[in-house]
Write a protein that holds these residues in place. Structure first.
Motif, PDB file in Angstrom:
ATOM      1  N   PRO A  53       0.828  -1.206   0.000  1.00 27.64           N
ATOM      2  CA  PRO A  53       0.000   0.000   0.000  1.00 27.64           C
ATOM      3  C   PRO A  53       0.865   1.259   0.000  1.00 27.64           C
ATOM      4  CG  PRO A  53      -0.089  -1.092   2.143  1.00 27.64           C
ATOM      5  CD  PRO A  53       0.754  -1.954   1.260  1.00 27.64           C
ATOM      6  N   TYR A  54       0.409   2.281  -0.688  1.00 30.08           N
ATOM      7  CA  TYR A  54       1.052   3.593  -0.556  1.00 30.08           C
ATOM      8  C   TYR A  54      -0.044   4.600  -0.262  1.00 30.08           C
ATOM      9  CZ  TYR A  54      -0.434   4.999  -5.274  1.00 30.08           C
ATOM     10  OH  TYR A  54      -1.179   5.326  -6.374  1.00 30.08           O
ATOM     11  N   MET A  55       0.351   5.746   0.277  1.00 31.78           N
ATOM     12  CA  MET A  55      -0.641   6.684   0.790  1.00 31.78           C
ATOM     13  C   MET A  55      -0.693   7.971  -0.033  1.00 31.78           C
ATOM     14  SD  MET A  55      -1.598   4.694   3.076  1.00 31.78           S
ATOM     15  CE  MET A  55      -2.852   5.673   3.906  1.00 31.78           C
ATOM     16  N   LEU A  56      -1.877   8.530  -0.146  1.00 31.52           N
ATOM     17  CA  LEU A  56      -2.059   9.784  -0.885  1.00 31.52           C
ATOM     18  C   LEU A  56      -2.681  10.888  -0.039  1.00 31.52           C
ATOM     19  CD1 LEU A  56      -3.530   8.883  -4.399  1.00 31.52           C
ATOM     20  CD2 LEU A  56      -1.392  10.078  -3.963  1.00 31.52           C
ATOM     21  N   LYS A  57      -3.619  10.508   0.818  1.00 31.76           N
ATOM     22  CA  LYS A  57      -4.434  11.537   1.465  1.00 31.76           C
ATOM     23  C   LYS A  57      -3.612  12.490   2.314  1.00 31.76           C
ATOM     24  CE  LYS A  57      -8.445  12.588   4.227  1.00 31.76           C
ATOM     25  NZ  LYS A  57      -7.841  13.092   5.460  1.00 31.76           N
ATOM     26  N   GLN A  58      -2.526  11.978   2.906  1.00 33.26           N
ATOM     27  CA  GLN A  58      -1.694  12.829   3.746  1.00 33.26           C
ATOM     28  C   GLN A  58      -1.206  14.063   2.981  1.00 33.26           C
ATOM     29  OE1 GLN A  58      -1.104  12.195   7.100  1.00 33.26           O
ATOM     30  NE2 GLN A  58      -0.390  14.324   6.998  1.00 33.26           N
ATOM     31  N   VAL A  59      -0.933  13.876   1.701  1.00 36.11           N
ATOM     32  CA  VAL A  59      -0.449  14.998   0.883  1.00 36.11           C
ATOM     33  C   VAL A  59      -1.552  16.068   0.771  1.00 36.11           C
ATOM     34  CG1 VAL A  59       0.570  15.660  -1.341  1.00 36.11           C
ATOM     35  CG2 VAL A  59       1.029  13.389  -0.389  1.00 36.11           C
ATOM     36  N   VAL A  60      -2.784  15.607   0.628  1.00 30.37           N
ATOM     37  CA  VAL A  60      -3.918  16.545   0.565  1.00 30.37           C
ATOM     38  C   VAL A  60      -4.053  17.267   1.913  1.00 30.37           C
ATOM     39  CG1 VAL A  60      -6.422  16.743   0.261  1.00 30.37           C
ATOM     40  CG2 VAL A  60      -5.109  15.149  -1.162  1.00 30.37           C
ATOM     41  N   ASP A  61      -3.967  16.501   3.003  1.00 36.63           N
ATOM     42  CA  ASP A  61      -4.061  17.113   4.338  1.00 36.63           C
ATOM     43  C   ASP A  61      -3.000  18.196   4.511  1.00 36.63           C
ATOM     44  OD1 ASP A  61      -6.137  15.448   5.014  1.00 36.63           O
ATOM     45  OD2 ASP A  61      -4.893  13.977   6.041  1.00 36.63           O
ATOM     46  N   ASP A  62      -1.783  17.875   4.126  1.00 38.96           N
ATOM     47  CA  ASP A  62      -0.695  18.843   4.287  1.00 38.96           C
ATOM     48  C   ASP A  62      -0.903  20.070   3.405  1.00 38.96           C
ATOM     49  OD1 ASP A  62       0.410  17.093   6.065  1.00 38.96           O
ATOM     50  OD2 ASP A  62       1.912  16.290   4.677  1.00 38.96           O
ATOM     51  N   ALA A  63      -1.335  19.814   2.160  1.00 40.75           N
ATOM     52  CA  ALA A  63      -1.554  20.947   1.235  1.00 40.75           C
ATOM     53  C   ALA A  63      -2.613  21.883   1.811  1.00 40.75           C
ATOM     54  CB  ALA A  63      -1.976  20.433  -0.136  1.00 40.75           C
ATOM     55  N   LEU A  64      -3.686  21.286   2.360  1.00 39.05           N
ATOM     56  CA  LEU A  64      -4.776  22.120   2.856  1.00 39.05           C
ATOM     57  C   LEU A  64      -4.443  22.764   4.205  1.00 39.05           C
ATOM     58  CD1 LEU A  64      -7.914  20.096   1.733  1.00 39.05           C
ATOM     59  CD2 LEU A  64      -6.829  22.050   0.620  1.00 39.05           C
ATOM     60  N   SER A  65      -3.472  22.209   4.899  1.00 36.94           N
ATOM     61  CA  SER A  65      -3.091  22.878   6.150  1.00 36.94           C
ATOM     62  C   SER A  65      -2.222  24.098   5.844  1.00 36.94           C
ATOM     63  CB  SER A  65      -2.368  21.914   7.087  1.00 36.94           C
ATOM     64  OG  SER A  65      -1.077  21.655   6.593  1.00 36.94           O
ATOM     65  N   GLN A  66      -1.643  24.110   4.658  1.00 38.36           N
ATOM     66  CA  GLN A  66      -0.794  25.250   4.281  1.00 38.36           C
ATOM     67  C   GLN A  66      -1.504  26.291   3.436  1.00 38.36           C
ATOM     68  OE1 GLN A  66       2.700  23.592   2.379  1.00 38.36           O
ATOM     69  NE2 GLN A  66       2.949  22.145   4.048  1.00 38.36           N
ATOM     70  N   GLY A  67      -2.682  25.960   2.917  1.00 40.34           N
ATOM     71  CA  GLY A  67      -3.379  26.919   2.049  1.00 40.34           C
ATOM     72  C   GLY A  67      -4.595  26.268   1.433  1.00 40.34           C
ATOM     73  N   GLY A  68      -4.946  26.719   0.233  1.00 37.01           N
ATOM     74  CA  GLY A  68      -6.101  26.140  -0.448  1.00 37.01           C
ATOM     75  C   GLY A  68      -7.398  26.434   0.270  1.00 37.01           C
ATOM     76  N   LYS A  69      -7.549  27.690   0.672  1.00 37.58           N
ATOM     77  CA  LYS A  69      -8.707  28.071   1.491  1.00 37.58           C
ATOM     78  C   LYS A  69     -10.048  27.939   0.760  1.00 37.58           C
ATOM     79  CE  LYS A  69      -6.393  28.911   5.158  1.00 37.58           C
ATOM     80  NZ  LYS A  69      -5.869  27.539   5.328  1.00 37.58           N
ATOM     81  N   SER A  70     -10.014  27.890  -0.551  1.00 33.58           N
ATOM     82  CA  SER A  70     -11.272  27.770  -1.300  1.00 33.58           C
ATOM     83  C   SER A  70     -11.926  26.398  -1.119  1.00 33.58           C
ATOM     84  CB  SER A  70     -10.992  28.002  -2.790  1.00 33.58           C
ATOM     85  OG  SER A  70     -10.013  27.077  -3.241  1.00 33.58           O
ATOM     86  N   VAL A  71     -11.146  25.420  -0.670  1.00 36.16           N
ATOM     87  CA  VAL A  71     -11.667  24.048  -0.588  1.00 36.16           C
ATOM     88  C   VAL A  71     -12.634  23.899   0.592  1.00 36.16           C
ATOM     89  CG1 VAL A  71     -11.046  21.616  -0.216  1.00 36.16           C
ATOM     90  CG2 VAL A  71      -9.652  23.063  -1.720  1.00 36.16           C
ATOM     91  N   GLU A  72     -13.866  23.474   0.266  1.00 33.58           N
ATOM     92  CA  GLU A  72     -14.882  23.325   1.311  1.00 33.58           C
ATOM     93  C   GLU A  72     -14.960  21.906   1.838  1.00 33.58           C
ATOM     94  OE1 GLU A  72     -18.455  24.729  -0.610  1.00 33.58           O
ATOM     95  OE2 GLU A  72     -17.546  26.700  -0.977  1.00 33.58           O
ATOM     96  N   ALA A  73     -14.594  20.944   1.004  1.00 34.58           N
ATOM     97  CA  ALA A  73     -14.728  19.549   1.431  1.00 34.58           C
ATOM     98  C   ALA A  73     -13.740  18.665   0.691  1.00 34.58           C
ATOM     99  CB  ALA A  73     -16.153  19.065   1.152  1.00 34.58           C
ATOM    100  N   VAL A  74     -13.434  17.515   1.327  1.00 35.15           N
ATOM    101  CA  VAL A  74     -12.552  16.522   0.706  1.00 35.15           C
ATOM    102  C   VAL A  74     -13.321  15.204   0.667  1.00 35.15           C
ATOM    103  CG1 VAL A  74     -10.372  15.257   0.910  1.00 35.15           C
ATOM    104  CG2 VAL A  74     -10.468  17.676   1.551  1.00 35.15           C
ATOM    105  N   LEU A  75     -13.421  14.643  -0.523  1.00 31.60           N
ATOM    106  CA  LEU A  75     -14.108  13.366  -0.686  1.00 31.60           C
ATOM    107  C   LEU A  75     -13.048  12.282  -0.817  1.00 31.60           C
ATOM    108  CD1 LEU A  75     -16.809  11.855  -1.147  1.00 31.60           C
ATOM    109  CD2 LEU A  75     -16.543  12.354  -3.586  1.00 31.60           C
ATOM    110  N   VAL A  76     -13.155  11.255   0.044  1.00 33.38           N
ATOM    111  CA  VAL A  76     -12.084  10.260   0.114  1.00 33.38           C
ATOM    112  C   VAL A  76     -12.586   8.875  -0.296  1.00 33.38           C
ATOM    113  CG1 VAL A  76     -10.312   9.232   1.598  1.00 33.38           C
ATOM    114  CG2 VAL A  76     -11.130  11.556   2.066  1.00 33.38           C
ATOM    115  N   VAL A  77     -11.985   8.330  -1.338  1.00 34.99           N
ATOM    116  CA  VAL A  77     -12.296   6.964  -1.753  1.00 34.99           C
ATOM    117  C   VAL A  77     -11.398   6.030  -0.947  1.00 34.99           C
ATOM    118  CG1 VAL A  77     -12.289   5.331  -3.692  1.00 34.99           C
ATOM    119  CG2 VAL A  77     -12.854   7.750  -4.097  1.00 34.99           C
ATOM    120  N   LYS A  78     -11.986   4.967  -0.393  1.00 36.14           N
ATOM    121  CA  LYS A  78     -11.171   4.012   0.360  1.00 36.14           C
ATOM    122  C   LYS A  78     -10.723   2.916  -0.597  1.00 36.14           C
ATOM    123  CE  LYS A  78     -11.875   5.804   4.589  1.00 36.14           C
ATOM    124  NZ  LYS A  78     -12.927   5.313   5.504  1.00 36.14           N
ATOM    125  N   ARG A  79      -9.438   2.834  -0.805  1.00 34.37           N
ATOM    126  CA  ARG A  79      -8.916   1.796  -1.695  1.00 34.37           C
ATOM    127  C   ARG A  79      -8.109   0.756  -0.909  1.00 34.37           C
ATOM    128  NH1 ARG A  79      -8.703  -2.051  -5.378  1.00 34.37           N
ATOM    129  NH2 ARG A  79      -6.621  -2.391  -6.224  1.00 34.37           N
TER     130      ARG A  79
END
Ligand code: WTA
Length: 647
Positions: free
Chosen positions: A193-219
Motif C-alpha cells: 500500500p502507498y498513501m495519498l491523502k496525507q499529501v492533501v491534508d498537508d496541502a490544505l493545512s498550508q493553504g487552499g482556502k477555497s476548498v470546502e470539502a474533501v471526498l475520500v475513496v477508500k482503496r
C-alpha cells in the motif's frame, strides 16, 4: 539515402479506417480545400448534439478560437448514455489492480456509478456548473467516475498527478480556486500500500482556502487522518445516492477540464480545454490512430494525471465505445513479464505506452515478450518523448512480432489529442519517426517569420490552423496564453501556434521531431520547466545562483543536471541529497536531479545572460564549440568542466 521503412500489415490495412496513403492524402486535401466543411462532416457524424451549432469556427477573436458555436452537448452523454442502447453489457472499463485483482465495469455499471457520483457532488457538496474540482487520485476506476461525474454536472476537473508534492498540489488548488478535492486513502504499488491523502491534508493545512470539502475513496483501507466536517467517505455516501442524475446542457466551448503543465517560464500553466472540440478529436483519433474495431480491448499505460490518461484512457476510448483497460500497478512488477502477461490475459489489441517504459521493459526482459501469447496485438503506440531507433526496433520486432503497426504519436497537453502520427493501415513507418500530420491537422516546420524550412533543416514545429481540440486559454491568464503559444511564429501576417518543439521534414515529407527547443526538459516523458526547477532550488538559503539543463539519459530520455553557485561563506557537503530533498518537497520525486554540482560561477555574457548551451555541452561531456571569448569570464568554463568531469 535509403531509409528503413516498414509497410503496413496488409491484413490490417484491408479493414482499416484509412487503408492507404491515397486515402490519407484525399482526406488531407479535403481539409485543405474546405477546412470548415471537413470538420463539420465529422462533428455532425460523431457528436450526439443536444442542440445544433450554428457556426463551425469563429476566428474573430484570434488566437481565442471557438468551435461549433452555440452547440450543446454533454461529454458524459457522449461517453456513456448514448452507448446504453446497444452496449449496456459491454465492458467499458476493465480494471486490473496492482495485486492482480480484476474488475469488469460494463457501460451500464459505469452509467450507474457516474450518475451516483454526479448526484453526490451536486447534492452533498453543492458542486455546479463551472466549479473547479481537484482530483488527486490513484489509478482506480473511481478516478474515471469522478472525471465523468464532473463532466455530467458541468464542473471543471483539474487532475494533479499523484507523484506531485504537497507544495505543487497546493499551488494548483489555489490557482484553480477549487471547491472540492477528491482523493483516496491511497492505493497499491509493487505489492504494497502507498498513501495519498496525507499529501492533501498537508496541502490544505498550508493553504487552499477555497476548498470546502474533501471526498475520500477508500482503496487500501490503511489508517488515515480524518478531519470531521471536512472529510467525507465516498464508499459510505455513494450507496444512498440516486441512480439517475440529469446531465447539464453544456455549450461547445464550456471548459471541460484544466490540466497544469510546465512551460519554459514561470509557474505551471492551467491548460484549459473546451467540451465539443476536445471530445470530437479524442474520439476521431481513437478510431483513426488505433484503428479501433467493435470488439477491441485497448490498453494505455499512462497515468490519468497526464493528458495521455485523460484523452486516451478515459475520454477517447469511452466516447468511441470501446473497452479500456485501467491498471493500478507498474508494468515491471512482480516481474518484467507483467505487461505481456496482461496483454495475453486480456487479449489486448492496442497497447499504448511511453518510450521510457519500452526501454525499461527491453532492458529488464529482452526476451520476456516471447514467453507470452501476444498474437492479439495489432497496434503498438508510443508517446511523450522521442523514441530511439533501437527501442523502436525491439518494440516492432519482439513485442509486435513484425506484424503490428507502430504509431509514434506526437502531441501535447495543449493539443488535446494526437497531431502527428502514422495511421496503422496506411503509413509506411520508419523507426523514430512520427511521420505525417493527421488529416485535418496543418503542421508546418517553419522559421519565426513563417518561411518553410528546406528539406533536412530543423525548424519550429507549428500548427498553422486552429483545430477543434486545441487549448482555449491558460486558466486566469489570457495574456500568457497569447505569449506562450502565439508569440514566437507568424505566418501570412497571423500568429500561429508554436509547440516548443523542433522538427525536420525529409524529402518524402516525413516529419521527425527533434525535441524541445525551449527551456523545457523531458524526463521519462514528464515535462518540466527548467525555470520551475531553478525557482525551487533558489528557495534554499545557501544558493546564490542556479542553472538547470537536461542531459541525455539511456532510459529516461533526459535527466536533470543542476549547477549551483553557493553564497559566500556557505559550504554544503551533501549538496545533492540536500537539494533533491528540496525538489521532492517543492515539486515531487519526478523533479529529482541525477547530477547536482557546485561551481564557482556560471558562464555569462557581459550582459549577464547565462549561456545554457555551454552548460548543456558540459553536462554531456561534449567539446565546447561555441565562442566563449564573449563571456564575462571565459576561464570559468574550464573550472566548470573539471567539476562536471568529477561528478
Ligand atoms: C514530447 C504528452 C517526440 C514533445 C502527450 C512535446 C514527443 C511534449 C512525442 C508534450 C513523440 C510527445 N515524439 N516527442 N511522439 N510526444 N513528445 O504535454 O516534446 O506531457 O512537446 O504531452 O512531449 O508533453 P505533454
Amino acid at each position: 539515402m535509403i531509409k528503413e521503412t516498414f509497410n503496413p500489415n496488409p491484413e490490417l490495412a484491408a479493414n482499416a479506417a484509412i487503408k492507404n496513403m491515397d486515402e490519407y492524402w484525399a482526406l488531407q486535401n479535403k481539409a485543405l480545400e474546405d477546412y470548415e466543411g471537413f470538420w463539420k462532416e465529422y462533428a455532425d457524424e460523431k457528436i450526439d448534439w443536444l442542440a445544433p451549432y450554428d457556426q463551425v469556427l469563429d476566428e474573430s477573436d484570434a488566437p481565442f478560437y471557438k468551435w461549433f458555436i452555440n452547440g450543446k452537448l454533454n461529454v458524459s452523454n457522449q461517453c456513456i448514455d448514448r452507448h446504453l442502447a446497444d452496449k449496456a453489457d459491454k465492458t467499458a472499463i476493465l480494471f486490473e489492480g496492482d495485486r492482480g485483482d480484476v474488475e469488469q465495469i460494463t457501460y451500464a455499471q459505469l452509467s450507474l456509478r457516474v450518475n451516483r457520483m454526479a448526484n453526490l457532488l451536486r447534492n452533498e457538496f453543492g458542486v455546479g456548473k463551472g466549479d473547479r474540482v481537484v482530483l488527486y487520485m490513484p489509478m482506480i476506476p473511481e478516478a474515471a467516475y469522478a472525471m465523468l461525474a464532473c463532466a455530467r454536472i458541468g464542473a471543471i476537473h483539474s487532475i494533479v498527478f499523484g507523484g506531485f508534492s504537497t507544495e505543487a498540489l497546493k499551488d494548483r488548488i489555489e490557482d484553480a480556486e477549487a471547491k472540492l478535492v477528491i482523493t483516496a486513502d491511497g492505493a497499491y504499488r509493487k505489492g504494497k500500500p502507498y498513501m495519498l491523502k496525507q499529501v492533501v491534508d498537508d496541502a490544505l493545512s498550508q493553504g487552499g482556502k477555497s476548498v470546502e470539502a474533501v471526498l475520500v475513496v477508500k482503496r487500501n483501507n490503511e489508517e488515515i487522518n480524518w478531519i470531521e466536517g471536512r472529510d467525507h467517505d465516498y464508499n459510505e455516501l455513494i450507496t444512498s445516492q440516486h441512480a439517475e442524475c440529469p446531465f447539464e446542457l453544456m455549450d461547445s466551448e464550456d471548459p471541460l477540464f484544466l490540466l497544469y503543465t510546465s512551460g519554459s517560464t514561470g509557474k505551471p500553466k492551467g491548460v484549459q480545454h473546451a467540451s465539443a472540440g476536445y471530445i470530437l478529436w479524442a474520439q476521431m483519433t481513437m478510431e483513426w490512430v488505433f484503428d479501433l474495431k467493435e470488439d477491441d480491448v485497448y490498453w494505455c499505460t499512462a497515468d490519468i494525471g497526464w493528458i495521455t490518461g485523460h484523452t486516451y484512457i478515459v475520454y477517447g476510448p469511452l466516447a468511441a465505445g470501446t473497452t479500456t483497460l485501467m491498471f493500478e500497478g507498474v508494468p515491471t512488477y512482480p516481474d518484467a513479464g507483467r505487461a505481456w502477461k496482461m496483454v495475453q490475459d486480456h487479449k489486448i489489441n492496442q497497447f499504448y505506452t511511453a518510450p521510457t517504459a519500452i526501454r525499461v521493459l527491453h532492458k529488464m526482459g529482452e526476451h520476456e515478450p516471447e514467453k507470452y501469447d501476444l498474437s492479439s496485438l495489432k497496434v503498438l503506440g508510443t508517446v511523450g518523448e522521442p523514441i530511439d531507433p533501437p527501442a523502436w526496433k525491439w518494440y516492432y520486432e519482439t513485442v509486435g512480432n513484425s506484424k503490428c503497426a507502430i504509431v509514434d504519436t506526437w502531441w501535447q497537453t495543449e493539443t488535446g489529442g494526437h497531431m502527428i502520427s502514422p495511421l496503422p493501415g496506411a503509413t509506411p513507418i520508419r523507426p523514430g519517426c512520427a511521420t505525417f500530420a493527421l488529416p485535418g491537422i496543418i503542421a508546418e516546420v517553419i522559421d519565426p517569420d513563417g518561411t518553410s524550412k528546406k528539406v533536412g533543416e530543423t525548424g519550429l514545429l507549428c500548427i498553422t490552423r486552429p483545430w477543434p481540440s486545441m487549448i482555449r486559454n491558460i486558466w486566469g491568464d489570457p495574456e500568457r496564453y497569447k505569449k506562450a503559444y502565439f508569440g514566437d511564429a507568424v505566418k501570412d501576417g497571423k500568429p500561429v501556434y508554436f509547440s516548443g518543439d523542433g522538427a525536420v521534414v525529409d524529402e518524402d515529407g516525413y516529419i521527425t521531431i527533434t525535441g524541445r527547443v525551449d527551456d523545457v526538459i523531458n524526463v521519462s516523458g514528464h515535462r518540466m520547466g527548467t525555470a520551475e526547477i531553478e525557482a525551487a532550488v533558489k528557495k534554499d538559503d545557501s544558493v546564490a545562483e542556479v542553472a538547470v539543463v537536461g542531459r541525455p539519459h539511456e532510459i529516461k530520455g533526459e535527466s536533470i543536471f543542476i549547477y549551483i553557485v553557493l553564497k559566500e561563506g556557505h559550504i554544503n557537503k551533501d549538496i545533492k541529497n540536500h537539494i533533491n530533498a528540496l525538489l521532492a518537497a517543492e515539486i515531487g520525486n519526478i523533479a529529482k536531479a541525477d547530477h547536482i554540482i557546485e561551481v564557482p560561477g556560471l558562464p555569462k555574457t557581459r550582459s549577464g545572460k547565462i549561456m545554457r548551451r555551454i552548460l548543456r555541452s558540459i553536462a554531456k561531456h561534449e567539446e565546447i564549440t561555441q565562442d566563449i571569448s564573449t563571456l564575462e569570464d571565459p576561464s570559468i568554463v574550464k573550472e566548470i568542466e573539471t567539476k562536471a568531469r568529477e561528478a
